[in-house]
Write a protein that holds these residues in place. Structure first.
Motif, PDB file in Angstrom:
ATOM      1  N   SER A 106      16.420  90.358  17.657  1.00 27.74           N
ATOM      2  CA  SER A 106      15.781  89.416  18.564  1.00 27.74           C
ATOM      3  C   SER A 106      16.835  88.378  18.960  1.00 27.74           C
ATOM      4  O   SER A 106      17.960  88.755  19.280  1.00 27.74           O
ATOM      5  CB  SER A 106      14.555  88.791  17.878  1.00 27.74           C
ATOM      6  OG  SER A 106      13.853  87.934  18.757  1.00 27.74           O
ATOM      7  N   ALA A 108      18.058  83.893  18.433  1.00 27.16           N
ATOM      8  CA  ALA A 108      17.817  82.631  17.743  1.00 27.16           C
ATOM      9  C   ALA A 108      16.782  81.736  18.417  1.00 27.16           C
ATOM     10  O   ALA A 108      15.953  81.136  17.732  1.00 27.16           O
ATOM     11  CB  ALA A 108      19.146  81.883  17.568  1.00 27.16           C
ATOM     12  N   TYR A 148      13.433  85.542  26.729  1.00 26.32           N
ATOM     13  CA  TYR A 148      12.982  85.078  25.420  1.00 26.32           C
ATOM     14  C   TYR A 148      11.493  85.317  25.225  1.00 26.32           C
ATOM     15  O   TYR A 148      11.044  85.607  24.113  1.00 26.32           O
ATOM     16  CB  TYR A 148      13.342  83.614  25.224  1.00 26.32           C
ATOM     17  CG  TYR A 148      14.830  83.396  25.093  1.00 26.32           C
ATOM     18  CD1 TYR A 148      15.582  84.183  24.230  1.00 26.32           C
ATOM     19  CD2 TYR A 148      15.495  82.428  25.833  1.00 26.32           C
ATOM     20  CE1 TYR A 148      16.954  84.019  24.111  1.00 26.32           C
ATOM     21  CE2 TYR A 148      16.854  82.249  25.719  1.00 26.32           C
ATOM     22  CZ  TYR A 148      17.587  83.046  24.866  1.00 26.32           C
ATOM     23  OH  TYR A 148      18.944  82.883  24.749  1.00 26.32           O
ATOM     24  N   GLU A 155       8.216  90.331  19.002  1.00 25.20           N
ATOM     25  CA  GLU A 155       8.052  89.896  17.613  1.00 25.20           C
ATOM     26  C   GLU A 155       6.577  89.837  17.221  1.00 25.20           C
ATOM     27  O   GLU A 155       6.217  90.179  16.083  1.00 25.20           O
ATOM     28  CB  GLU A 155       8.713  88.539  17.396  1.00 25.20           C
ATOM     29  CG  GLU A 155      10.234  88.587  17.394  1.00 25.20           C
ATOM     30  CD  GLU A 155      10.840  87.312  16.832  1.00 25.20           C
ATOM     31  OE1 GLU A 155      10.113  86.534  16.184  1.00 25.20           O
ATOM     32  OE2 GLU A 155      12.053  87.090  17.033  1.00 25.20           O
ATOM     33  N   ARG A 169      17.534  87.572  13.999  1.00 27.15           N
ATOM     34  CA  ARG A 169      17.704  86.659  15.130  1.00 27.15           C
ATOM     35  C   ARG A 169      19.125  86.096  15.149  1.00 27.15           C
ATOM     36  O   ARG A 169      19.406  85.085  14.504  1.00 27.15           O
ATOM     37  CB  ARG A 169      16.716  85.502  15.046  1.00 27.15           C
ATOM     38  CG  ARG A 169      15.272  85.837  15.327  1.00 27.15           C
ATOM     39  CD  ARG A 169      14.469  84.552  15.283  1.00 27.15           C
ATOM     40  NE  ARG A 169      13.032  84.777  15.400  1.00 27.15           N
ATOM     41  CZ  ARG A 169      12.119  83.935  14.926  1.00 27.15           C
ATOM     42  NH1 ARG A 169      12.502  82.824  14.301  1.00 27.15           N
ATOM     43  NH2 ARG A 169      10.830  84.187  15.079  1.00 27.15           N
ATOM     44  N   ASN A 189      17.051  79.601  11.690  1.00 29.00           N
ATOM     45  CA  ASN A 189      18.398  79.806  12.185  1.00 29.00           C
ATOM     46  C   ASN A 189      19.411  79.288  11.171  1.00 29.00           C
ATOM     47  O   ASN A 189      19.094  78.469  10.305  1.00 29.00           O
ATOM     48  CB  ASN A 189      18.583  79.110  13.530  1.00 29.00           C
ATOM     49  CG  ASN A 189      17.752  79.743  14.629  1.00 29.00           C
ATOM     50  OD1 ASN A 189      17.341  80.897  14.522  1.00 29.00           O
ATOM     51  ND2 ASN A 189      17.488  79.001  15.691  1.00 29.00           N
ATOM     52  N   VAL A 218      11.924  87.197   8.841  1.00 28.70           N
ATOM     53  CA  VAL A 218      12.807  86.901   9.972  1.00 28.70           C
ATOM     54  C   VAL A 218      14.117  86.373   9.390  1.00 28.70           C
ATOM     55  O   VAL A 218      14.112  85.459   8.555  1.00 28.70           O
ATOM     56  CB  VAL A 218      12.180  85.865  10.914  1.00 28.70           C
ATOM     57  CG1 VAL A 218      13.178  85.454  11.987  1.00 28.70           C
ATOM     58  CG2 VAL A 218      10.917  86.425  11.545  1.00 28.70           C
ATOM     59  N   GLY A 220      17.732  84.718  10.325  1.00 29.86           N
ATOM     60  CA  GLY A 220      18.690  84.142  11.256  1.00 29.86           C
ATOM     61  C   GLY A 220      20.093  84.512  10.850  1.00 29.86           C
ATOM     62  O   GLY A 220      20.374  84.686   9.656  1.00 29.86           O
TER      63      GLY A 220
END
Length: 223
Positions: A106, A108, A148, A155, A169, A189, A218, A220
């Motif tokens: 995906s 950030a 995005y 997602e 991400r 992130n 998820v 980052g």
């Protein structure tokens, strides 16, 4: 392992193929134009348009796969929709075939992008510093909003699937070589992260397959 790679003709996808083969995996590549992968020792499954593909079109590609890796993403605003629609077809094919493990790429800024499944996301990611939070990401998200949103809807579908998924991400992508020295953060992130190479993104996606703690998380990543 038997791996299936979607978006295999793109920047991250080609890195996934190269690194998967170097690690000795048995690879199936799903691509729009098989000629782009001529000479690679992979099983090719041509799919003309993933935005209109049905589960039945993709099931042969994921049948028997130990894991599916998706590098689908819109290269520009006009192509927005390929990630969300294509991924929904992938999910349906995996469920029909009994395939469980999925890793998708995906971006950030998606963590703070509203979507139907997350209409009120956090205004700011805890990993973003002031410059990214107040200067870079507002400008980037305004310019690339369709892309995005496409990834955010993707997602949503992945989270709702019930599969053993991981979402990666990365920050802004580069074509620098593989380093393996990137940083990752679970659920946010990476603090201070600005860039990461496509090669390192592919490396992180493959590494997630051997890390059970990344399932339904998820991740980052940045250099």
């Amino acid at each position: 392992m038997k791996l299936t790679v979607f978006g295999a003709g793109g920047g991250v996808g080609r890195q996934l193929l190269a690194q998967s083969l170097a690690q000795g995996h048995d690879v199936t590549a799903v691509v729009r134009d098989p000629a782009r992968l001529d000479g690679l020792p992979v099983r090719l499954v041509p799919v003309a348009d993933l935005t209109t593909a049905e589960a039945g079109d993709l099931r042969p590609a994921v049948e028997g796969a130990d894991a599916v890796l998706s590098a689908l993403g819109p290269p520009n605003n006009a192509a927005a929709g390929v990630a969300s629609r294509g991924t929904k077809a992938i999910l349906a094919a995996m469920e029909a075939a009994g395939a469980r493990r999925l890793v998708v790429v995906s971006a950030a800024p998606v963590g703070t992008t509203p979507s139907p499944g997350r209409p009120n996301p956090p205004r700011h990611d805890p990993g973003d510093g002031p410059f990214l939070r107040y200067v870079v990401y507002p400008l980037v998200k305004a310019a690339l909003r369709p892309q995005y949103l496409d990834l955010a809807v993707m997602e949503d579908a992945v989270r709702d699937s019930g599969l053993d998924w991981t979402v990666v991400r990365p920050v802004q992508l580069t074509d620098k070589p593989l380093t393996g020295a990137y940083r990752t953060a679970v659920g946010q992130n990476v603090p201070g992260g600005r860039y990461v190479s496509r090669a390192d993104v592919a490396h992180a996606m493959l590494a997630a397959l051997g890390r059970p703690e990344t399932v339904r998380q998820v991740i980052g990543m940045a250099d």
